[in-house]
Design a protein around this motif. Structure first.
Motif, PDB file in Angstrom:
ATOM      1  N   CYS A  38       0.828  -1.209   0.000  1.00  0.00           N
ATOM      2  CA  CYS A  38       0.000   0.000   0.000  1.00  0.00           C
ATOM      3  C   CYS A  38       0.859   1.254   0.000  1.00  0.00           C
ATOM      4  N   ARG A  39       1.907   1.244   0.804  1.00  0.00           N
ATOM      5  CA  ARG A  39       2.783   2.407   0.880  1.00  0.00           C
ATOM      6  C   ARG A  39       3.686   2.512  -0.341  1.00  0.00           C
ATOM      7  N   LYS A  40       4.227   1.366  -0.727  1.00  0.00           N
ATOM      8  CA  LYS A  40       5.204   1.380  -1.814  1.00  0.00           C
ATOM      9  C   LYS A  40       4.582   1.813  -3.139  1.00  0.00           C
ATOM     10  N   SER A  41       3.296   1.514  -3.322  1.00  0.00           N
ATOM     11  CA  SER A  41       2.632   1.865  -4.577  1.00  0.00           C
ATOM     12  C   SER A  41       2.483   3.376  -4.752  1.00  0.00           C
ATOM     13  N   PHE A 198      -3.450  23.494  -4.035  1.00  0.00           N
ATOM     14  CA  PHE A 198      -4.668  22.710  -4.269  1.00  0.00           C
ATOM     15  C   PHE A 198      -4.321  21.262  -4.602  1.00  0.00           C
ATOM     16  N   ASN A 199      -3.315  21.062  -5.464  1.00  0.00           N
ATOM     17  CA  ASN A 199      -2.905  19.703  -5.841  1.00  0.00           C
ATOM     18  C   ASN A 199      -2.407  18.919  -4.634  1.00  0.00           C
ATOM     19  N   LEU A 200      -1.648  19.602  -3.767  1.00  0.00           N
ATOM     20  CA  LEU A 200      -1.138  18.939  -2.574  1.00  0.00           C
ATOM     21  C   LEU A 200      -2.282  18.522  -1.652  1.00  0.00           C
ATOM     22  N   ALA A 201      -3.240  19.425  -1.451  1.00  0.00           N
ATOM     23  CA  ALA A 201      -4.384  19.122  -0.591  1.00  0.00           C
ATOM     24  C   ALA A 201      -5.204  17.970  -1.170  1.00  0.00           C
ATOM     25  N   LEU A 202      -5.442  18.013  -2.488  1.00  0.00           N
ATOM     26  CA  LEU A 202      -6.218  16.952  -3.144  1.00  0.00           C
ATOM     27  C   LEU A 202      -5.492  15.616  -3.052  1.00  0.00           C
ATOM     28  N   PHE A 203      -4.180  15.645  -3.279  1.00  0.00           N
ATOM     29  CA  PHE A 203      -3.392  14.415  -3.212  1.00  0.00           C
ATOM     30  C   PHE A 203      -3.409  13.839  -1.798  1.00  0.00           C
ATOM     31  N   ILE A 209      -7.697   8.314   1.642  1.00  0.00           N
ATOM     32  CA  ILE A 209      -8.761   7.403   1.190  1.00  0.00           C
ATOM     33  C   ILE A 209      -8.160   6.093   0.694  1.00  0.00           C
ATOM     34  N   TYR A 210      -7.062   6.201  -0.059  1.00  0.00           N
ATOM     35  CA  TYR A 210      -6.402   5.010  -0.604  1.00  0.00           C
ATOM     36  C   TYR A 210      -5.865   4.121   0.516  1.00  0.00           C
ATOM     37  N   PHE A 211      -5.201   4.730   1.514  1.00  0.00           N
ATOM     38  CA  PHE A 211      -4.640   3.959   2.626  1.00  0.00           C
ATOM     39  C   PHE A 211      -5.738   3.255   3.418  1.00  0.00           C
ATOM     40  N   VAL A 212      -6.829   3.972   3.702  1.00  0.00           N
ATOM     41  CA  VAL A 212      -7.937   3.385   4.456  1.00  0.00           C
ATOM     42  C   VAL A 212      -8.523   2.203   3.697  1.00  0.00           C
ATOM     43  N   GLY A 213      -8.748   2.400   2.399  1.00  0.00           N
ATOM     44  CA  GLY A 213      -9.306   1.322   1.581  1.00  0.00           C
ATOM     45  C   GLY A 213      -8.362   0.131   1.475  1.00  0.00           C
ATOM     46  N   CYS A 214      -7.078   0.431   1.308  1.00  0.00           N
ATOM     47  CA  CYS A 214      -6.069  -0.621   1.167  1.00  0.00           C
ATOM     48  C   CYS A 214      -5.942  -1.431   2.454  1.00  0.00           C
TER      49      CYS A 214
END
Length: 227
Positions: A38-41, A198-203, A209-214
């Protein structure tokens, strides 16, 4: 906000932007050392974001404007900006398209409607584009008649080329001046930094969300394997 306070804030914004870029890159390198999928991706996206912020900092770091006595806004000089800005804005094709947009926007011509008296105009806080494209540089010394008209019969104090290029015509103004290009550069610099934030905040939101889902998927897989 006074000149000293304004410069202090700008310096701190530049410093924090640089620290942010370094922190993101270090975080990306740290993530690459983990065997957790999850982290490495996310290693490459994080490193890419750090590189993006760093390049944005280098391009937009220069150029903060110059205070002129008696004015409530700054004037900008093209030479203060990065070589990338100089190359893009001095490109004839690029500037022809930008200038066409500026003329069509009617921004300069609307100043006379916005500031009906000379006193209002002199007390105005013009934007970088208005200060650079709608009026001659202060060093020219042309007397102000109103927000859209200067007395060009007066012999300019400065030999600067912008003083010769400025005309009162609605379609000419100072659109061919270096001061106008500098105003556009300052506008682009400000907008790009907003985009970077904005890009940093969105990322950051998407990463959470990705970490929680993963993690949820991995825990579900582990629970099934134990069952």
């Amino acid at each position: 906000m006074g000149m000293g306070t304004s410069n202090f804030v700008i310096r701190w914004i530049n410093f924090l932007t640089m620290l942010l870029a370094i922190a993101v890159v270090i975080f990306g390198v740290w993530m690459s050392t983990h065997h957790d999928g999850c982290r490495k991706s996310l290693t490459l996206p994080v490193l890419g974001l750090g590189a993006f912020i760093f390049v944005m900092f280098i391009i937009t770091n220069n150029g903060s404007g110059h205070h002129v006595s008696g004015l409530r806004y700054k004037e900008y000089q093209l030479k203060d900006y990065s070589s990338w800005f100089l190359k893009q804005l001095n490109n004839t094709h690029n500037w022809k398209r930008l200038k066409s947009c500026l003329v069509k926007s009617e921004g300069c011509n609307n100043l006379a409607k916005q500031y009906k008296t000379l006193k209002q105009y002199k007390m105005a806080k013009l934007t970088p584009i208005e200060a650079g494209c709608c009026r001659p540089p202060s060093e020219c010394g042309y007397p102000v008649v109103n927000a859209s008209y200067y007395d060009l019969s007066f012999h300019p104090i400065s030999s600067k080329n912008d003083c010769k290029l400025y005309k009162n015509s609605r379609s000419v103004k100072c659109y061919n001046c270096d001061s106008c290009k500098a105003g556009v550069a300052q506008y682009m610099k400000t907008e790009w930094r907003v985009v970077a934030i904005f890009n940093l905040a969105l990322f950051s939101v998407l990463s959470i969300i990705y970490f929680v889902g993963c993690c949820a998927r991995r825990n579900a897989a582990q629970s099934q394997s134990k069952a």
